[in-house]
Design a protein around this motif. Structure first.
Motif, mmCIF file in Angstrom:
data_model
loop_
_atom_site.group_PDB
_atom_site.id
_atom_site.type_symbol
_atom_site.label_atom_id
_atom_site.label_comp_id
_atom_site.label_asym_id
_atom_site.label_seq_id
_atom_site.Cartn_x
_atom_site.Cartn_y
_atom_site.Cartn_z
ATOM 1 N N ALA A 1 1.316 -1.361 -0.004
ATOM 2 C CA ALA A 1 -0.023 -0.010 0.385
ATOM 3 C C ALA A 1 1.095 1.331 0.087
ATOM 4 N N ALA A 2 0.271 2.423 -0.143
ATOM 5 C CA ALA A 2 0.914 3.465 -0.096
ATOM 6 C C ALA A 2 1.388 3.706 1.551
ATOM 7 N N ILE A 3 2.191 4.685 1.518
ATOM 8 C CA ILE A 3 3.114 4.613 2.354
ATOM 9 C C ILE A 3 3.570 5.993 2.565
ATOM 10 N N ALA A 4 2.953 7.003 3.647
ATOM 11 C CA ALA A 4 3.009 8.379 3.509
ATOM 12 C C ALA A 4 5.154 8.938 3.978
ATOM 13 N N CYS A 5 5.549 9.640 3.192
ATOM 14 C CA CYS A 5 6.891 10.328 3.587
ATOM 15 C C CYS A 5 7.833 10.012 5.485
ATOM 16 N N SER B 1 14.405 12.203 1.201
ATOM 17 C CA SER B 1 14.386 12.624 -0.055
ATOM 18 C C SER B 1 14.554 12.670 -1.752
ATOM 19 N N HIS B 2 16.513 13.308 -0.945
ATOM 20 C CA HIS B 2 17.122 12.331 -2.460
ATOM 21 C C HIS B 2 16.620 10.960 -2.760
ATOM 22 N N GLU C 1 -1.621 14.096 -1.023
ATOM 23 C CA GLU C 1 -2.615 14.705 0.111
ATOM 24 C C GLU C 1 -3.208 15.910 0.665
ATOM 25 N N GLY C 2 -3.048 16.326 0.380
ATOM 26 C CA GLY C 2 -3.331 17.972 1.951
ATOM 27 C C GLY C 2 -1.777 17.795 2.042
ATOM 28 N N GLY C 3 -0.765 18.488 2.839
ATOM 29 C CA GLY C 3 0.499 18.468 3.669
ATOM 30 C C GLY C 3 1.569 17.321 3.329
ATOM 31 N N HIS C 4 0.243 16.031 2.468
ATOM 32 C CA HIS C 4 1.112 14.699 2.770
ATOM 33 C C HIS C 4 1.777 14.200 1.744
ATOM 34 N N ALA C 5 2.882 13.313 1.233
ATOM 35 C CA ALA C 5 3.305 12.849 0.401
ATOM 36 C C ALA C 5 3.197 10.974 0.628
#
Length: 103
Positions: free
Chosen positions: A39-43, A56-57, A73-77
């Motif tokens: 599934a997707a995971i927030a950074c 980030s790199h 999504e909003g302020g989240h990646a």
């Protein structure tokens, strides 16, 4: 690969770029975490032994190679492994580089 690549994904996956992205142990571990999560995971939710800027790199390299896609999504990646595209372009690659992961 499907005709609709996620925003920021290359139009065509290149084996050299994908292998380069997966060659780094930190990036390979990020891919393993996405594989295991399925599934997707927030950074900010990844377990990584590097600073936020370095992380980030690593995400940028994985995105540029087409290994992951990132959605905002909003302020989240949120990052997601592009399993279908990778399997279509390079059958068995993920299973080969992540042998301890799910079958």
């Amino acid at each position: 690969m499907t005709a609709h690549a996620p925003a920021g994904a290359p139009a065509r996956l290149e084996v050299i770029a994908v292998l380069h992205a997966l060659a780094d142990p930190v990036r390979l571990d990020l891919v393993r975490q996405l594989w295991d999560a399925d599934a997707a995971i927030a950074c900010g939710r990844f377990d990584a032994p590097v600073a936020k800027s370095t992380l980030s790199h690593h995400f940028k390299i994985l995105r540029s190679a087409g290994v992951i896609a990132t959605r905002r999504e909003g302020g989240h990646a949120f990052n997601v492994l592009r399993t279908e595209a990778l399997d279509a372009a390079f059958p068995g690659l993920l299973a080969a580089v992540l042998p301890a992961a799910r079958p």
